[in-house]
Design an enzyme around this catalytic site. Structure first.
Site, PDB file in Angstrom:
ATOM      1  N   GLU A   1      -6.856   8.684   6.386  1.00 56.11           N
ATOM      2  CA  GLU A   1      -7.093   9.310   7.468  1.00 56.11           C
ATOM      3  C   GLU A   1      -7.588  10.646   7.294  1.00 56.11           C
ATOM      4  O   GLU A   1      -6.901  11.638   7.605  1.00 56.11           O
ATOM      5  CB  GLU A   1      -5.906   9.143   8.681  1.00 56.11           C
ATOM      6  CG  GLU A   1      -5.458   7.716   8.641  1.00 56.11           C
ATOM      7  CD  GLU A   1      -4.257   7.620   9.858  1.00 56.11           C
ATOM      8  OE1 GLU A   1      -3.861   8.885  10.162  1.00 56.11           O
ATOM      9  OE2 GLU A   1      -3.888   6.672   9.919  1.00 56.11           O
TER      10      GLU A   1
ATOM     11  N   HIS B   1      -2.330  10.714   0.656  1.00 54.98           N
ATOM     12  CA  HIS B   1      -1.880  10.634   1.981  1.00 54.98           C
ATOM     13  C   HIS B   1      -1.247  11.997   2.585  1.00 54.98           C
ATOM     14  O   HIS B   1       0.136  11.986   2.592  1.00 54.98           O
ATOM     15  CB  HIS B   1      -0.806   9.451   1.844  1.00 54.98           C
ATOM     16  CG  HIS B   1      -0.639   8.916   3.433  1.00 54.98           C
ATOM     17  ND1 HIS B   1      -0.742   7.364   3.630  1.00 54.98           N
ATOM     18  CD2 HIS B   1      -0.196   9.384   4.577  1.00 54.98           C
ATOM     19  CE1 HIS B   1      -0.284   7.201   4.862  1.00 54.98           C
ATOM     20  NE2 HIS B   1      -0.141   8.412   5.473  1.00 54.98           N
TER      21      HIS B   1
ATOM     22  N   ASN C   1      -6.989   1.894  10.169  1.00 52.95           N
ATOM     23  CA  ASN C   1      -5.686   2.108  10.635  1.00 52.95           C
ATOM     24  C   ASN C   1      -5.870   2.053  12.283  1.00 52.95           C
ATOM     25  O   ASN C   1      -6.800   2.941  12.818  1.00 52.95           O
ATOM     26  CB  ASN C   1      -5.101   3.233  10.332  1.00 52.95           C
ATOM     27  CG  ASN C   1      -4.892   3.575   8.746  1.00 52.95           C
ATOM     28  OD1 ASN C   1      -4.692   2.359   8.395  1.00 52.95           O
ATOM     29  ND2 ASN C   1      -4.219   4.678   8.373  1.00 52.95           N
TER      30      ASN C   1
ATOM     31  N   ARG D   1       0.925  -1.119  -0.128  1.00 51.69           N
ATOM     32  CA  ARG D   1      -0.107  -0.096  -0.040  1.00 51.69           C
ATOM     33  C   ARG D   1       1.017   1.237   0.045  1.00 51.69           C
ATOM     34  O   ARG D   1       1.924   1.383   1.052  1.00 51.69           O
ATOM     35  CB  ARG D   1      -0.738   0.275   1.152  1.00 51.69           C
ATOM     36  CG  ARG D   1      -1.933   1.269   1.485  1.00 51.69           C
ATOM     37  CD  ARG D   1      -2.284   1.367   2.643  1.00 51.69           C
ATOM     38  NE  ARG D   1      -2.633   2.823   2.748  1.00 51.69           N
ATOM     39  CZ  ARG D   1      -2.782   3.319   3.994  1.00 51.69           C
ATOM     40  NH1 ARG D   1      -2.460   2.937   5.089  1.00 51.69           N
ATOM     41  NH2 ARG D   1      -2.758   4.852   3.951  1.00 51.69           N
TER      42      ARG D   1
ATOM     43  N   TYR E   1      -3.659   2.168  16.219  1.00 50.71           N
ATOM     44  CA  TYR E   1      -2.404   2.096  16.832  1.00 50.71           C
ATOM     45  C   TYR E   1      -2.549   1.959  18.347  1.00 50.71           C
ATOM     46  O   TYR E   1      -1.800   1.575  19.107  1.00 50.71           O
ATOM     47  CB  TYR E   1      -1.727   3.334  16.709  1.00 50.71           C
ATOM     48  CG  TYR E   1      -0.943   3.356  15.154  1.00 50.71           C
ATOM     49  CD1 TYR E   1       0.065   2.939  14.973  1.00 50.71           C
ATOM     50  CD2 TYR E   1      -1.735   3.892  14.097  1.00 50.71           C
ATOM     51  CE1 TYR E   1       0.703   2.792  13.663  1.00 50.71           C
ATOM     52  CE2 TYR E   1      -1.285   4.049  12.867  1.00 50.71           C
ATOM     53  CZ  TYR E   1      -0.061   3.357  12.413  1.00 50.71           C
ATOM     54  OH  TYR E   1       0.522   3.156  11.243  1.00 50.71           O
TER      55      TYR E   1
ATOM     56  N   GLU F   1      -3.091  -0.184   8.464  1.00 52.15           N
ATOM     57  CA  GLU F   1      -2.232   0.141   9.150  1.00 52.15           C
ATOM     58  C   GLU F   1      -2.005  -0.323  10.645  1.00 52.15           C
ATOM     59  O   GLU F   1      -3.034  -0.082  11.195  1.00 52.15           O
ATOM     60  CB  GLU F   1      -1.824   1.821   9.231  1.00 52.15           C
ATOM     61  CG  GLU F   1      -1.218   2.490   7.843  1.00 52.15           C
ATOM     62  CD  GLU F   1      -1.218   3.914   8.155  1.00 52.15           C
ATOM     63  OE1 GLU F   1      -0.887   4.417   9.411  1.00 52.15           O
ATOM     64  OE2 GLU F   1      -1.199   4.512   7.212  1.00 52.15           O
TER      65      GLU F   1
HETATM   66  C1  FCB Z   1      -0.712   7.113  10.685  1.00 48.16           C
HETATM   67  C2  FCB Z   1      -0.235   7.749   9.453  1.00 48.16           C
HETATM   68  C3  FCB Z   1       1.014   7.192   8.825  1.00 48.16           C
HETATM   69  C4  FCB Z   1       2.276   7.123   9.858  1.00 48.16           C
HETATM   70  C5  FCB Z   1       1.608   6.442  11.265  1.00 48.16           C
HETATM   71  C6  FCB Z   1       2.663   6.239  12.214  1.00 48.16           C
HETATM   72  O1  FCB Z   1      -1.551   8.170  11.180  1.00 48.16           O
HETATM   73  O2  FCB Z   1      -1.162   7.305   8.365  1.00 48.16           O
HETATM   74  O3  FCB Z   1       1.416   7.988   7.997  1.00 48.16           O
HETATM   75  O4  FCB Z   1       2.701   8.022  10.112  1.00 48.16           O
HETATM   76  O5  FCB Z   1       0.286   7.071  11.560  1.00 48.16           O
END
Ligand code: FCB
Length: 446
Positions: A170, A125, A292, A81, A294, A351
């Protein structure tokens, strides 16, 4: 005595991938006719990016892409991607096409296909053309058409070989970080502007989806949103209500319109009253949604915060180097929301990854066991969601190699491959070999 073996073996057609984005890796910021982007402008402005880092050279992927594709082949990923830099193909954002820039993406797509890796192209992006920013950026409704034209060009030029398309990465970060908190380009801090931008992004997304579909019925078209898992700071009703408002603003704002054709209630409070036609354009059918994930954030009530009256607080938890709480079960929670609240659409984790301080040892190794633990626990969590009925079809790690981490510059390393900042030499980390095994075995055995 024999330890219990727990296996998370994924369906045969599960897609394992890695993700990256143009500005974070390409470099060649003004080469071969490329126009300026808002991230060029932002990073060249003193005080905006840590250590005054810029993406001028980044990982020099623009010149070293063949080496990077070879690394991906070695890793065994089925999909890559990446994003196209809009001002590389339209230096002014519209009008005259820069064929030299377009050729770079054609070479990249060819290289990927030859390596047996499917290209997943994200249209945008964050590296928005500066020339269009000078005309108001996403606050200007004319961008909806410019973006559709750009989508049409890419479909025509790359769509013969590439069938997977992602509209935005995002949109919430574009709107809320670029126009509200100002920590990202273009660095505005204005709620009204940010809300306007959010709506124009959604319209542009709808129109771009239509454009891609008109261009080829066989395209798989999706978009990427980022969601946080949330928890109230306490069981006080005020914190719980604040968490709900935060959820509307940070998570649901960019998801509800796609599946429900309406913004969450909070939008009306700030004066966003879209027409029926607008909402119809926004609610385009998607072939998939990219998610995505995290971290989880903890929310408490704060009357001084505009609109949400909610703020993020830091509880003492294990975190990555970004200061983000490590909370693998949050991936399960976020994925399950799509099953229970949004009709169980087809999903990919587009992600997921972690920044840790990685040092190369004297023997040239990077022993990133903390990253391996992070990825292992999140993949296990994704597996649990799949077992519980989520329509999950793939998982992309963020990211192939250490790169430009936006406002954090090069201070944060997310890669499976270590990038030496002086020589740009790529060194696969221990996690690279670990992920390679996961892909080869189509899952994990504990
Ligand atoms: C996300 C972004 C990506 C990267 C990660 C850590 O929010 O999409 O580009 O920076 O965080």
């Amino acid at each position: 005595m024999c330890a219990t073996v727990w296996k998370a073996i994924f369906p045969r057609d599960f897609t394992w991938g890695v993700a990256a984005s143009a500005y974070q890796i390409e470099g060649a910021w003004d080469e071969d006719g490329k126009g300026e982007s808002i991230w060029d402008r932002f990073s060249h402005t003193p005080g905006k990016v840590m250590n005054s880092d810029t993406g001028n050279t980044a990982c020099d992927h623009y010149h070293r892409y063949a080496q990077d594709v070879a690394l991906m082949k070695e890793l065994g990923v089925k999909a890559y991607r990446f994003s196209v830099s809009w001002p590389r193909v339209f230096p002014k954002g519209k009008g005259v096409v820069n064929n030299a820039g377009l050729d770079f993406y054609k070479r990249l797509v060819d290289e990927l296909l030859q390596a047996g890796i499917e290209p997943w192209i994200c249209l945008h992006h964050w590296d928005f053309p500066q020339a269009l920013q000078n005309e108001g950026g996403w606050t200007n409704p004319a961008n909806v058409q410019y973006f559709a034209d750009y989508a049409g060009l890419l479909a025509q030029e790359l769509g013969g070989d590439a069938k997977r398309w992602i509209i935005f990465n995002e949109p919430r970060c574009i709107a809320w970080l670029g126009y509200l908190t100002g920590i990202h380009a273009p660095g505005e801090k204005d709620m009204q502007l940010a809300v306007k931008v959010s709506h124009h992004l959604m319209l542009a997304q709808g129109k771009a989806i239509q454009t891609l579909r008109d261009s080829d019925r066989n395209f798989h078209v999706g978009t990427v949103v980022d969601l946080n898992a949330l928890r109230p700071f306490s069981d006080d009703q005020k914190d719980e209500e604040a968490t709900d408002r935060f959820d509307q603003f940070w998570n649901r704002w960019f998801v509800d319109p796609l599946f429900e054709g309406a913004y969450p209630q909070l939008a009306e409070k700030i004066g966003l009253k879209p027409t029926k036609d607008d909402m119809e354009l926004i609610k385009q059918p998607l072939d998939f949604l990219g998610v995505n994930y995290y971290t989880r954030v903890t929310i408490s009530y704060d009357d001084s915060v505009l609109l949400t009256r909610a703020k993020e607080v830091h509880k003492k938890t294990p975190t990555t180097e970004m200061g983000w709480e490590i909370y693998p079960n949050g991936l399960y929670e976020v994925l399950m929301r799509f099953r229970t609240e949004y009709g169980n659409p087809l999903l990919y984790v587009t992600e997921n990854g972690a920044a840790f301080e990685d040092n190369v040892t004297r023997s040239g190794e990077v022993q990133d066991d903390d990253r391996i633990a992070y990825l292992r626990d999140h993949i296990a969590s994704a597996y649990q969601a799949l077992r519980d009925g989520v329509n999950l079809k793939g998982y992309f790690t963020w990211t192939l190699m250490d790169n430009f981490e936006w406002a954090e510059g090069y201070s944060k390393r997310f890669g499976l491959v270590h990038t030496d900042r002086q020589t740009l030499k790529r060194t696969p980390k221990k996690s690279f070999r670990w992920y390679k095994d996961i892909i080869a075995n189509n899952g994990i055995t504990f």
